[in-house]
Design a protein around this motif. Sequence first.
Motif, PDB file in Angstrom:
ATOM      1  N   ALA A  60      20.944  49.930  19.113  1.00 57.07           N
ATOM      2  CA  ALA A  60      20.051  48.947  18.488  1.00 57.07           C
ATOM      3  C   ALA A  60      18.857  48.659  19.400  1.00 57.07           C
ATOM      4  CB  ALA A  60      20.820  47.665  18.180  1.00 57.07           C
ATOM      5  N   THR A  61      19.130  48.505  20.686  1.00 56.20           N
ATOM      6  CA  THR A  61      18.049  48.266  21.644  1.00 56.20           C
ATOM      7  C   THR A  61      17.143  49.482  21.751  1.00 56.20           C
ATOM      8  OG1 THR A  61      19.436  46.752  22.926  1.00 56.20           O
ATOM      9  CG2 THR A  61      17.528  47.702  24.038  1.00 56.20           C
ATOM     10  N   PHE A  62      17.749  50.658  21.771  1.00 60.23           N
ATOM     11  CA  PHE A  62      16.970  51.904  21.853  1.00 60.23           C
ATOM     12  C   PHE A  62      16.022  52.030  20.664  1.00 60.23           C
ATOM     13  CE2 PHE A  62      16.497  56.335  20.526  1.00 60.23           C
ATOM     14  CZ  PHE A  62      15.942  56.908  21.660  1.00 60.23           C
ATOM     15  N   ARG A  63      16.527  51.776  19.473  1.00 60.61           N
ATOM     16  CA  ARG A  63      15.695  51.886  18.271  1.00 60.61           C
ATOM     17  C   ARG A  63      14.513  50.914  18.344  1.00 60.61           C
ATOM     18  NH1 ARG A  63      17.178  54.387  13.571  1.00 60.61           N
ATOM     19  NH2 ARG A  63      19.193  55.438  13.480  1.00 60.61           N
ATOM     20  N   GLU A  64      14.792  49.685  18.704  1.00 63.31           N
ATOM     21  CA  GLU A  64      13.732  48.677  18.773  1.00 63.31           C
ATOM     22  C   GLU A  64      12.677  49.060  19.815  1.00 63.31           C
ATOM     23  OE1 GLU A  64      15.642  45.004  19.562  1.00 63.31           O
ATOM     24  OE2 GLU A  64      16.600  44.861  17.591  1.00 63.31           O
ATOM     25  N   ASP A  65      13.146  49.469  20.997  1.00 63.83           N
ATOM     26  CA  ASP A  65      12.213  49.805  22.077  1.00 63.83           C
ATOM     27  C   ASP A  65      11.364  51.018  21.724  1.00 63.83           C
ATOM     28  OD1 ASP A  65      13.248  47.707  23.488  1.00 63.83           O
ATOM     29  OD2 ASP A  65      14.489  48.938  24.837  1.00 63.83           O
ATOM     30  N   ALA A  78      14.474  49.145  12.751  1.00 64.60           N
ATOM     31  CA  ALA A  78      15.426  48.232  12.104  1.00 64.60           C
ATOM     32  C   ALA A  78      16.686  48.944  11.641  1.00 64.60           C
ATOM     33  CB  ALA A  78      14.761  47.554  10.912  1.00 64.60           C
ATOM     34  N   ASP A  79      16.805  50.242  11.945  1.00 63.99           N
ATOM     35  CA  ASP A  79      17.961  51.055  11.521  1.00 63.99           C
ATOM     36  C   ASP A  79      18.121  51.026  10.005  1.00 63.99           C
ATOM     37  OD1 ASP A  79      20.105  52.721  11.630  1.00 63.99           O
ATOM     38  OD2 ASP A  79      21.536  51.229  12.374  1.00 63.99           O
ATOM     39  N   SER A 117       5.497  52.619   8.119  1.00 63.31           N
ATOM     40  CA  SER A 117       6.709  52.046   7.511  1.00 63.31           C
ATOM     41  C   SER A 117       7.960  52.744   8.026  1.00 63.31           C
ATOM     42  CB  SER A 117       6.635  52.183   5.985  1.00 63.31           C
ATOM     43  OG  SER A 117       5.581  51.406   5.459  1.00 63.31           O
ATOM     44  N   ALA A 118       7.862  54.052   8.224  1.00 63.21           N
ATOM     45  CA  ALA A 118       9.006  54.801   8.731  1.00 63.21           C
ATOM     46  C   ALA A 118       9.343  54.370  10.159  1.00 63.21           C
ATOM     47  CB  ALA A 118       8.721  56.296   8.677  1.00 63.21           C
ATOM     48  N   GLU A 126      22.496  60.684  13.723  1.00 63.73           N
ATOM     49  CA  GLU A 126      21.655  59.938  12.785  1.00 63.73           C
ATOM     50  C   GLU A 126      20.318  59.570  13.424  1.00 63.73           C
ATOM     51  OE1 GLU A 126      24.003  56.615  11.647  1.00 63.73           O
ATOM     52  OE2 GLU A 126      25.453  57.800  10.483  1.00 63.73           O
ATOM     53  N   ILE A 127      20.354  59.186  14.692  1.00 64.78           N
ATOM     54  CA  ILE A 127      19.108  58.854  15.391  1.00 64.78           C
ATOM     55  C   ILE A 127      18.219  60.089  15.478  1.00 64.78           C
ATOM     56  CG2 ILE A 127      18.102  58.078  17.565  1.00 64.78           C
ATOM     57  CD1 ILE A 127      20.670  56.535  18.101  1.00 64.78           C
TER      58      ILE A 127
END
Length: 281
Positions: free
Chosen positions: A53-58, A249-250, A242-243, A110-111
């Motif tokens: 979650a942190t990785f995605r946000e950063d 935001a996963d 948007s992507a 998935e990432i």
Amino acid sequence: MSTRAKIILFSVLGVVVLAGIAVTTAVLVIHQNHQNDIAAADRAADDYLAEVATFREDQASVIDDELSDDESVLDAIAEAKDAVPSIGDAPEYGRENSGDYAAAAKVEQEISDDLDVLESLAEDRLAATEFQDAVAVALDRGTPGELLGPGPFSSGQPVRDSSIPGMQAVKDTFEAVEVPEGYEEAAELTSAALQFVLDNLNQTAASLDGGQSYSFEFTEQYGAAELALNEAESSQEDALSSAVESFGADEDLEESSSDDDSEDEDGESGGGDPAEELTES
């Protein structure tokens, strides 16, 4: 039963009871160890999901900062792909029997898949720059006048000899450029605008042959093509933006990147005089 027999019997029963207790204890220990292994795998899964979650946000923040430059955003995505975190290790039994661990183990792929979507969108936007440049050249407001020349002309032959072939070359060069997905309307309107000028140059030549002057404007046609180009560019930029937001935001990138319902901002046509008019007599 003799005393000796009773002693033997009780001794055997004692051994059986002790053996049963030992087996039960061993089973309980194994069971507890398995539960501990599963709990350890569950904790590893929880820790990994928090890290993800942190990785995605950063990474979404980093990529978003580079959206104004096609090359830079691709570099940021490539760096994110190299930095995708992996789930931590856990006991073998826990890995094989923890539902949470099994689900979390799929997140790494998935990432990577989501970053592939971002990369594809960024590459599409970069590829569209060739077409965008081609439209800008084709719709240069000064080209028709430069090709027509200052005049005056005693007949339409100079128009046929230079102006019309020159504009046809502009149109042919533009139409040889590959049209990116989403830019079809801009391509059609650009070709139509160039054909409009060609048709009117032919009419100019015919009028000059008859000793009559002729003038025409092409502001509306060029402006419509430029507006379609601006809208296509904005749509492409919005899709990537948007992507990136969905990645952070996963959320489902496939859905956000193919959303055609978002409203486009009004584009503005390129600069130039309020009306482009060619007049020849």
